[in-house]
Design a protein around this motif. Structure first.
Motif, PDB file in Angstrom:
ATOM      1  N   ARG A 112      11.654   4.537   3.439  1.00 17.17           N
ATOM      2  CA  ARG A 112      12.497   5.119   4.504  1.00 17.17           C
ATOM      3  C   ARG A 112      13.485   4.083   5.042  1.00 17.17           C
ATOM      4  O   ARG A 112      14.633   4.393   5.333  1.00 17.17           O
ATOM      5  CB  ARG A 112      11.615   5.673   5.628  1.00 17.17           C
ATOM      6  CG  ARG A 112      10.953   7.000   5.288  1.00 17.17           C
ATOM      7  CD  ARG A 112      10.315   7.610   6.543  1.00 17.17           C
ATOM      8  NE  ARG A 112       9.172   6.843   6.998  1.00 17.17           N
ATOM      9  CZ  ARG A 112       7.933   7.005   6.552  1.00 17.17           C
ATOM     10  NH1 ARG A 112       7.655   7.920   5.619  1.00 17.17           N
ATOM     11  NH2 ARG A 112       6.936   6.266   7.030  1.00 17.17           N
ATOM     12  N   LYS A 148       5.189   7.193  -3.711  1.00 13.73           N
ATOM     13  CA  LYS A 148       5.235   5.927  -4.443  1.00 13.73           C
ATOM     14  C   LYS A 148       5.194   6.182  -5.945  1.00 13.73           C
ATOM     15  O   LYS A 148       5.983   5.602  -6.713  1.00 13.73           O
ATOM     16  CB  LYS A 148       4.065   5.024  -4.023  1.00 13.73           C
ATOM     17  CG  LYS A 148       4.087   3.653  -4.682  1.00 13.73           C
ATOM     18  CD  LYS A 148       2.948   2.788  -4.153  1.00 13.73           C
ATOM     19  CE  LYS A 148       2.938   1.436  -4.833  1.00 13.73           C
ATOM     20  NZ  LYS A 148       1.801   0.584  -4.327  1.00 13.73           N
ATOM     21  N   ALA A 205       5.883   3.846   1.721  1.00 12.58           N
ATOM     22  CA  ALA A 205       6.619   4.948   2.342  1.00 12.58           C
ATOM     23  C   ALA A 205       7.522   4.437   3.456  1.00 12.58           C
ATOM     24  O   ALA A 205       8.671   4.890   3.600  1.00 12.58           O
ATOM     25  CB  ALA A 205       5.644   5.996   2.867  1.00 12.58           C
ATOM     26  N   THR A 206       7.010   3.480   4.233  1.00 14.53           N
ATOM     27  CA  THR A 206       7.818   2.888   5.307  1.00 14.53           C
ATOM     28  C   THR A 206       9.012   2.130   4.726  1.00 14.53           C
ATOM     29  O   THR A 206      10.146   2.259   5.206  1.00 14.53           O
ATOM     30  CB  THR A 206       6.960   1.941   6.164  1.00 14.53           C
ATOM     31  OG1 THR A 206       5.853   2.683   6.705  1.00 14.53           O
ATOM     32  CG2 THR A 206       7.770   1.331   7.293  1.00 14.53           C
ATOM     33  N   GLU A 252       3.467  13.185   0.167  1.00 12.58           N
ATOM     34  CA  GLU A 252       2.571  12.234   0.838  1.00 12.58           C
ATOM     35  C   GLU A 252       2.865  10.838   0.277  1.00 12.58           C
ATOM     36  O   GLU A 252       3.404  10.708  -0.824  1.00 12.58           O
ATOM     37  CB  GLU A 252       1.110  12.608   0.558  1.00 12.58           C
ATOM     38  CG  GLU A 252       0.684  13.929   1.181  1.00 12.58           C
ATOM     39  CD  GLU A 252       0.766  13.876   2.689  1.00 12.58           C
ATOM     40  OE1 GLU A 252       1.250  14.850   3.295  1.00 12.58           O
ATOM     41  OE2 GLU A 252       0.375  12.827   3.270  1.00 12.58           O
ATOM     42  N   PRO A 253       2.510   9.767   1.024  1.00 12.01           N
ATOM     43  CA  PRO A 253       2.839   8.403   0.591  1.00 12.01           C
ATOM     44  C   PRO A 253       2.427   8.071  -0.835  1.00 12.01           C
ATOM     45  O   PRO A 253       3.206   7.464  -1.584  1.00 12.01           O
ATOM     46  CB  PRO A 253       2.114   7.528   1.624  1.00 12.01           C
ATOM     47  CG  PRO A 253       2.141   8.346   2.880  1.00 12.01           C
ATOM     48  CD  PRO A 253       1.955   9.761   2.414  1.00 12.01           C
ATOM     49  N   ALA A 254       1.231   8.440  -1.227  1.00 12.64           N
ATOM     50  CA  ALA A 254       0.784   8.104  -2.592  1.00 12.64           C
ATOM     51  C   ALA A 254       1.638   8.813  -3.631  1.00 12.64           C
ATOM     52  O   ALA A 254       2.032   8.223  -4.653  1.00 12.64           O
ATOM     53  CB  ALA A 254      -0.691   8.484  -2.757  1.00 12.64           C
ATOM     54  N   THR A 306       0.860  -1.183   0.000  1.00  9.29           N
ATOM     55  CA  THR A 306       0.000   0.000   0.000  1.00  9.29           C
ATOM     56  C   THR A 306       0.891   1.226   0.000  1.00  9.29           C
ATOM     57  O   THR A 306       2.111   1.129   0.200  1.00  9.29           O
ATOM     58  CB  THR A 306      -0.890   0.026   1.250  1.00  9.29           C
ATOM     59  OG1 THR A 306      -0.032   0.166   2.401  1.00  9.29           O
ATOM     60  CG2 THR A 306      -1.711  -1.274   1.382  1.00  9.29           C
ATOM     61  N   ASP A 307       0.273   2.394  -0.191  1.00  7.42           N
ATOM     62  CA  ASP A 307       1.061   3.628  -0.228  1.00  7.42           C
ATOM     63  C   ASP A 307       1.811   3.843   1.090  1.00  7.42           C
ATOM     64  O   ASP A 307       2.993   4.223   1.090  1.00  7.42           O
ATOM     65  CB  ASP A 307       0.148   4.835  -0.522  1.00  7.42           C
ATOM     66  CG  ASP A 307      -0.482   4.765  -1.905  1.00  7.42           C
ATOM     67  OD1 ASP A 307      -1.506   5.442  -2.145  1.00  7.42           O
ATOM     68  OD2 ASP A 307       0.050   4.016  -2.762  1.00  7.42           O
ATOM     69  N   THR A 308       1.137   3.570   2.181  1.00  4.24           N
ATOM     70  CA  THR A 308       1.763   3.772   3.497  1.00  4.24           C
ATOM     71  C   THR A 308       2.892   2.771   3.722  1.00  4.24           C
ATOM     72  O   THR A 308       3.964   3.114   4.225  1.00  4.24           O
ATOM     73  CB  THR A 308       0.713   3.647   4.614  1.00  4.24           C
ATOM     74  OG1 THR A 308      -0.359   4.560   4.344  1.00  4.24           O
ATOM     75  CG2 THR A 308       1.326   3.945   5.969  1.00  4.24           C
ATOM     76  N   GLU A 309       2.630   1.515   3.335  1.00  2.74           N
ATOM     77  CA  GLU A 309       3.672   0.484   3.464  1.00  2.74           C
ATOM     78  C   GLU A 309       4.875   0.830   2.588  1.00  2.74           C
ATOM     79  O   GLU A 309       6.018   0.639   2.990  1.00  2.74           O
ATOM     80  CB  GLU A 309       3.107  -0.888   3.061  1.00  2.74           C
ATOM     81  CG  GLU A 309       2.141  -1.488   4.073  1.00  2.74           C
ATOM     82  CD  GLU A 309       1.427  -2.717   3.531  1.00  2.74           C
ATOM     83  OE1 GLU A 309       1.398  -2.921   2.281  1.00  2.74           O
ATOM     84  OE2 GLU A 309       0.880  -3.502   4.326  1.00  2.74           O
TER      85      GLU A 309
END
Lengths: 182, 196
Positions: free
Chosen positions: A172, B188, A168-169, B183-185, A163-166
């Motif tokens: 990093r 990515k 991003a983690t 932001e994350p989206a 996912t987008d959050t995963e």
């Protein structure tokens, strides 16, 4: 006299071998090629890019008996200067160093290293031309960018499953891992 | 001096070059006799190439799929004894060494395409030089080849991969800065756009 290009140095020299030296070296170098641990320090200490050890008992295309005695031809391509190179080599792989060079006529011994450096200086070939790709990059720099490239490719491969959050983690985390190489 | 029979004269196929195990890298080391009376010409040719390379862009500065080229001249040989002694060779020898990818015909083509005149000037001083034919030149290098007892390469990647890695590392440094507030989206999407 060594040849240099960028931060790369090329060293080439031949030495005559003592009686029995050719046979011993052929066996030793054969074993070294098959047992990775023998050459592992060369990969770890990341000073050498390429090296070759060749026992010559006959020059190609020349009459028999040429050379009159077996020779060891040594070629190396490494970063920075010859004195540091030999010092490091002698410090990190002393028994391997001695196993090769004790077969050579005139070998002055490992200690002091100055004697070995001077001996090599009398045996070097006449420089002609030398060129190396990515010559401004040291061996550790090359290893570093390859590691960074591997990390980027690994994250790319996983991206579709995150996912987008995963992502991003994971991004990093990747930066933390590659930080020493950036 | 006995002449050796060169591979293309026997109709032999392209031989397989020395491959360094575990890497995409091949190498060749050839010891080629200098033609009688051409030693000074060889010195001039090598000096010209060195000068051209040092002064600026030179055709020999970037050979595709080649990691390293070295040319040296062996004029003397060491003889045994406690004190190093050298004897002069009747016939000097050119040591030609290359670390490259592919086969020797491809290596020869890289040399011929990049530096046809230096090829002629340098190797033309050597015995049996076949001229600028990539197959014959590759076979000529092989005819005078010696086989290393222990080749070592710290490089395990192709030249293309190494150069790509330098580029991607530089790109990542720039991306780290530009993407720091995404932001994350967006992060990515930007990463996949920049590094896929």
């Amino acid at each position: 006299m060594t040849q240099t290009f960028g931060r790369r140095t090329a060293l080439t020299f031949t030495c005559a071998l003592r009686p029995g030296g050719a046979t011993f070296l052929k066996l030793f170098l054969l074993a070294a090629g098959r047992m990775r641990w023998v050459t592992e320090p060369l990969r770890r200490f990341a000073l050498i890019h390429f090296a070759r050890w060749t026992v010559i008992t006959q020059f190609p295309g020349q009459p028999p008996g040429n050379p009159p005695r077996p020779l060891l031809l040594f070629e190396s391509n490494f970063d920075d200067d010859l004195d540091d190179y030999i010092d490091t080599f002698a410090m990190l792989v002393p028994w391997r160093f001695r196993a090769v060079w004790f077969t050579a006529s005139g070998y002055p011994g490992l200690i002091p290293v100055d004697g070995f450096n001077a001996w090599v200086g009398t045996l070097e070939a006449t420089p002609g031309f030398y060129w190396s790709a990515y010559a401004e990059a040291s061996a550790p720099m090359v290893n570093a960018v390859l590691s960074v490239d591997d990390a980027i490719s690994a994250l790319n491969a996983r991206a579709a499953t995150l996912t987008d959050t995963e992502f991003a983690t994971a991004y990093r985390q990747m930066l933390i891992e590659v930080q020493p190489w950036l | 001096m006995a002449l050796i029979r060169l591979p293309w004269q026997n109709g032999q196929p392209e031989p397989v070059p020395r491959h360094i195990p575990g890497t995409p890298i091949h190498q060749i080391v050839s010891l080629i006799p200098v033609t009688n009376g051409r030693r000074n010409d060889l010195d001039r040719a090598l000096a010209d190439v060195r000068r051209a390379t040092a002064e600026g862009p030179s055709s020999l500065r970037d050979l595709p799929q080649v990691h390293m080229i070295r040319i040296e001249v062996i004029d003397t040989l060491p003889v045994g004894g406690r004190r190093p002694r050298q004897i002069a060779l009747d016939v000097p020898i050119v040591l030609f060494g290359a670390t490259f990818e592919g086969n020797t015909s491809r290596l020869a083509r890289s040399l011929i395409d990049a530096a046809p005149d230096p090829c002629d000037a340098i190797f033309g001083c050597c015995l049996n030089y076949p001229g600028k034919d990539r197959v014959k030149l590759g076979a000529w290098f092989r005819a005078y080849e010696i086989t290393p007892n222990l080749p070592f390469s710290a490089r395990t990647a192709s030249r293309q991969r190494i150069e790509q890695s330098f580029t991607r590392t530089d790109n990542l440094r720039r991306f780290m800065t530009s993407a720091s507030s995404l932001e994350p989206a967006q992060l990515k999407a930007a990463f996949l756009q920049g590094f896929s």
